[in-house]
Scaffold this motif. Structure first.
Motif, PDB file in Angstrom:
ATOM      1  N   ALA A 387       0.823  -1.216   0.000  1.00  0.00           N
ATOM      2  CA  ALA A 387       0.000   0.000   0.000  1.00  0.00           C
ATOM      3  C   ALA A 387       0.852   1.258   0.000  1.00  0.00           C
ATOM      4  N   ARG A 388       2.115   1.138   0.377  1.00  0.00           N
ATOM      5  CA  ARG A 388       3.004   2.290   0.402  1.00  0.00           C
ATOM      6  C   ARG A 388       3.835   2.426  -0.870  1.00  0.00           C
ATOM      7  N   HIS A 389       3.634   1.556  -1.821  1.00  0.00           N
ATOM      8  CA  HIS A 389       4.335   1.685  -3.103  1.00  0.00           C
ATOM      9  C   HIS A 389       3.874   2.973  -3.780  1.00  0.00           C
ATOM     10  N   ILE A 390       4.812   3.744  -4.299  1.00  0.00           N
ATOM     11  CA  ILE A 390       4.476   5.059  -4.841  1.00  0.00           C
ATOM     12  C   ILE A 390       3.467   4.971  -5.985  1.00  0.00           C
ATOM     13  N   SER A 391       3.493   3.888  -6.744  1.00  0.00           N
ATOM     14  CA  SER A 391       2.556   3.748  -7.865  1.00  0.00           C
ATOM     15  C   SER A 391       1.138   3.470  -7.404  1.00  0.00           C
ATOM     16  N   LEU A 392       0.991   3.026  -6.144  1.00  0.00           N
ATOM     17  CA  LEU A 392      -0.320   2.664  -5.618  1.00  0.00           C
ATOM     18  C   LEU A 392      -0.751   3.559  -4.462  1.00  0.00           C
ATOM     19  N   ASN A 393       0.098   4.490  -4.083  1.00  0.00           N
ATOM     20  CA  ASN A 393      -0.186   5.353  -2.945  1.00  0.00           C
ATOM     21  C   ASN A 393      -1.422   6.202  -3.219  1.00  0.00           C
ATOM     22  N   TRP A 394      -2.435   6.063  -2.361  1.00  0.00           N
ATOM     23  CA  TRP A 394      -3.714   6.712  -2.624  1.00  0.00           C
ATOM     24  C   TRP A 394      -3.599   8.234  -2.635  1.00  0.00           C
ATOM     25  N   ASP A 395      -2.827   8.804  -1.733  1.00  0.00           N
ATOM     26  CA  ASP A 395      -2.698  10.258  -1.693  1.00  0.00           C
ATOM     27  C   ASP A 395      -2.115  10.788  -3.003  1.00  0.00           C
ATOM     28  N   ALA A 396      -1.089  10.115  -3.509  1.00  0.00           N
ATOM     29  CA  ALA A 396      -0.446  10.578  -4.737  1.00  0.00           C
ATOM     30  C   ALA A 396      -1.355  10.413  -5.943  1.00  0.00           C
ATOM     31  N   VAL A 397      -1.976   9.242  -6.059  1.00  0.00           N
ATOM     32  CA  VAL A 397      -2.802   8.969  -7.237  1.00  0.00           C
ATOM     33  C   VAL A 397      -4.115   9.744  -7.186  1.00  0.00           C
ATOM     34  N   SER A 398      -4.732   9.827  -6.012  1.00  0.00           N
ATOM     35  CA  SER A 398      -6.037  10.476  -5.921  1.00  0.00           C
ATOM     36  C   SER A 398      -5.951  11.963  -6.234  1.00  0.00           C
ATOM     37  N   SER A 399      -4.852  12.620  -5.858  1.00  0.00           N
ATOM     38  CA  SER A 399      -4.719  14.040  -6.172  1.00  0.00           C
ATOM     39  C   SER A 399      -4.662  14.248  -7.681  1.00  0.00           C
ATOM     40  N   MET A 400      -3.973  13.353  -8.380  1.00  0.00           N
ATOM     41  CA  MET A 400      -3.925  13.435  -9.842  1.00  0.00           C
ATOM     42  C   MET A 400      -5.322  13.247 -10.435  1.00  0.00           C
ATOM     43  N   VAL A 401      -6.075  12.308  -9.900  1.00  0.00           N
ATOM     44  CA  VAL A 401      -7.434  12.057 -10.390  1.00  0.00           C
ATOM     45  C   VAL A 401      -8.324  13.272 -10.138  1.00  0.00           C
ATOM     46  N   GLY A 402      -8.228  13.841  -8.939  1.00  0.00           N
ATOM     47  CA  GLY A 402      -9.022  15.014  -8.616  1.00  0.00           C
ATOM     48  C   GLY A 402      -8.698  16.190  -9.518  1.00  0.00           C
ATOM     49  N   GLN A 403      -7.418  16.377  -9.814  1.00  0.00           N
ATOM     50  CA  GLN A 403      -7.022  17.442 -10.737  1.00  0.00           C
ATOM     51  C   GLN A 403      -7.690  17.265 -12.094  1.00  0.00           C
ATOM     52  N   HIS A 404      -7.679  16.037 -12.583  1.00  0.00           N
ATOM     53  CA  HIS A 404      -8.282  15.762 -13.888  1.00  0.00           C
ATOM     54  C   HIS A 404      -9.789  16.030 -13.869  1.00  0.00           C
ATOM     55  N   LEU A 405     -10.451  15.590 -12.811  1.00  0.00           N
ATOM     56  CA  LEU A 405     -11.900  15.780 -12.714  1.00  0.00           C
ATOM     57  C   LEU A 405     -12.276  17.262 -12.616  1.00  0.00           C
ATOM     58  N   LEU A 406     -11.373  18.068 -12.072  1.00  0.00           N
ATOM     59  CA  LEU A 406     -11.628  19.493 -11.923  1.00  0.00           C
ATOM     60  C   LEU A 406     -11.177  20.305 -13.129  1.00  0.00           C
ATOM     61  N   GLY A 407     -10.723  19.625 -14.165  1.00  0.00           N
ATOM     62  CA  GLY A 407     -10.313  20.319 -15.372  1.00  0.00           C
ATOM     63  C   GLY A 407      -8.918  20.898 -15.310  1.00  0.00           C
ATOM     64  N   LEU A 408      -8.140  20.490 -14.297  1.00  0.00           N
ATOM     65  CA  LEU A 408      -6.757  20.938 -14.176  1.00  0.00           C
ATOM     66  C   LEU A 408      -5.825  19.947 -14.859  1.00  0.00           C
ATOM     67  N   GLU A 409      -4.618  20.375 -15.135  1.00  0.00           N
ATOM     68  CA  GLU A 409      -3.650  19.457 -15.729  1.00  0.00           C
ATOM     69  C   GLU A 409      -3.234  18.433 -14.678  1.00  0.00           C
ATOM     70  N   PRO A 410      -3.461  17.159 -14.935  1.00  0.00           N
ATOM     71  CA  PRO A 410      -3.102  16.154 -13.925  1.00  0.00           C
ATOM     72  C   PRO A 410      -1.599  16.031 -13.752  1.00  0.00           C
ATOM     73  N   LYS A 411      -1.147  16.071 -12.503  1.00  0.00           N
ATOM     74  CA  LYS A 411       0.271  15.955 -12.179  1.00  0.00           C
ATOM     75  C   LYS A 411       0.540  14.537 -11.698  1.00  0.00           C
ATOM     76  N   GLY A 412       1.119  13.739 -12.531  1.00  0.00           N
ATOM     77  CA  GLY A 412       1.390  12.357 -12.174  1.00  0.00           C
ATOM     78  C   GLY A 412       1.633  11.533 -13.405  1.00  0.00           C
ATOM     79  N   GLN A 413       1.698  10.245 -13.208  1.00  0.00           N
ATOM     80  CA  GLN A 413       1.994   9.318 -14.321  1.00  0.00           C
ATOM     81  C   GLN A 413       0.742   8.529 -14.669  1.00  0.00           C
ATOM     82  N   TYR A 414       0.343   8.600 -15.922  1.00  0.00           N
ATOM     83  CA  TYR A 414      -0.822   7.878 -16.396  1.00  0.00           C
ATOM     84  C   TYR A 414      -0.688   7.483 -17.853  1.00  0.00           C
TER      85      TYR A 414
END
Length: 414
Positions: A387-414
């Motif tokens: 659960a602490r793997h950076i690729s699966l870390n919820w805080d890191a991934v969820s912020s990227m998802v939220g950015q995308h949903l809000l119309g912002l440029e997603p910061k992360g790897q996808y």
């Protein structure tokens, strides 16, 4: 009642659950072989953790079962199954030993990844030994120096899971702007690097995720290069020689399932272990009140129900997303940003669900669950590590998802 999803229930018609390779074993037989190994993996789990690596004997069982051929190109003896079949097999192994399943998972998925490299690189890896497997360290830990015909590299690459059993390494590097720029991977054979035995950890100890060290600069020919941009495209170099649509799937649209799948199996194994424990354990009581069966307590019953539901929900999310990726690839459709980011969300959320299931069960098991020969405590530590793997870390991934949903440029790897 079992919460294991049988492929016939979980989209058995997914393209990746079928092989067009003549002579390839049926998926049902591969899953059955994985299931038959579960008792052995459970018996070996404590020794695997103590050894801090997957043993040669266990790795040989994986070879003999054909697990490393699962996604390997057919021209090197592989079966060319897809990611859905991969999930079915690896999650089954995870029921027995998380670390062993993790080692098999990385070895098997890298056969797919090497299949997206240029043809000459695939020939280098498998031409003389089609059974070769590859470990990897993805972070660009070194800058590749451009030289005539290729690159020169040296440095240290951490967290190379299953390195002891691997014949090649996939090394993350940065390419100079004067070359192709950006990050990517280079392939190096076992003779070019050494292993630093520095994997001393509280969870996932048996994965042997040690450090690869190249003390003196080595030469890597240009054909052993795959840029991250190429890996993330719908047409990486390997697609020119491996026609199966699975080799056209963008890297992050599906590869993180190699990290999730062992945990899916671990969570299911925790449910099974908890049920067995509840069936035999009688409470002692601190001063008085002992003598009751653990299974009779309402909180125990409730936690078990919640954990079983979480395991099913996690598997359904991962299965749905992966089936759709395979369907899009088979139809030669591009996998757009919406789908990519949704998949990354669900990789992390399925991890959160699975980790939560193990956490909930371990909370209810009491002092008896702390013994080192009790599988549940190891599952708990392994689940926390994943659960602490950076690729699966919820805080890191969820912020990227939220950015995308809000119309912002997603910061992360996808």
């Amino acid at each position: 009642m079992s919460s294991t999803l049988h492929p016939s229930i979980a989209s058995a018609d997914a393209p990746g659950r079928h092989s067009s390779v003549a002579g390839a074993p049926r998926l049902a037989s591969l899953v059955s072989a994985a299931r038959e190994l579960v008792p052995y993996l459970r018996e070996q789990a404590q020794a695997t953790e103590a050894a801090r690596r997957v043993s040669e004997a266990t790795t040989q069982h994986f070879h003999e079962a054909g697990f490393f051929k699962l996604m390997q190109p057919a021209r090197f003896g592989g079966y060319e199954y897809g990611f859905t079949a991969f999930i079915d097999v690896i999650s089954e192994l995870g029921r027995g030993c998380t670390s062993s399943a993790w080692g098999c998972s990385l070895g098997a998925v890298h056969q797919w990844l090497v299949g997206t490299f240029p043809a000459a690189a695939q020939d280098d890896v498998w031409g003389k030994d089609p059974s070769s497997i590859v470990c990897g360290s993805y972070a660009p830990a070194a800058v590749a120096e451009v030289v005539d015909g290729g690159y020169r590299i040296q440095g240290r690459w951490a967290f190379a899971s299953n390195v002891d059993n691997s014949q090649w390494a996939l090394l993350g590097v940065s390419f100079p702007a004067s070359d192709i720029g950006g990050a990517g991977f280079l392939l190096a054979p076992r003779a070019d690097w050494r292993i630093e035995d520095n994997w001393h950890v509280a969870g996932q100890a048996g994965t042997g995720s040690k450090t690869i060290v190249i003390d003196e600069p080595i030469f890597v020919p240009a054909h052993r290069r795959l840029s991250f941009a190429e890996a993330s495209s719908n047409a990486p170099p390997g697609a020119a020689v491996n026609a199966n649509p699975i080799y056209r799937i963008p890297f992050l649209s599906a590869v993180p399932v190699c990290l999730v799948s062992p945990l899916l199996g671990t969570a299911q194994g925790a449910v099974e272990t908890f049920i067995e424990l509840c069936g035999t354990r009688v409470t002692r009581g601190a001063v008085a009140g002992g003598g009751n069966r653990l299974a009779q307590f309402f909180p125990v019953q409730s936690r078990l129900a919640e954990a079983a539901a979480a395991v099913d929900a996690a598997r359904l999310l991962i299965d749905r997303d992966t089936v759709q990726v395979e369907q899009l690839a088979a139809a030669r459709h591009a996998i757009d940003i919406d789908a990519r980011i949704r998949n990354r969300r669900d990789h992390a959320y399925a991890t959160r669900l699975s980790h939560g299931a193990v956490e909930s069960l371990f909370t209810a098991v009491g002092g008896a669950g702390l013994a080192l020969d009790q599988p549940l405590q190891r599952m708990w530590r392994d689940a926390n590590a994943i659960a602490r793997h950076i690729s699966l870390n919820w805080d890191a991934v969820s912020s990227m998802v939220g950015q995308h949903l809000l119309g912002l440029e997603p910061k992360g790897q996808y």
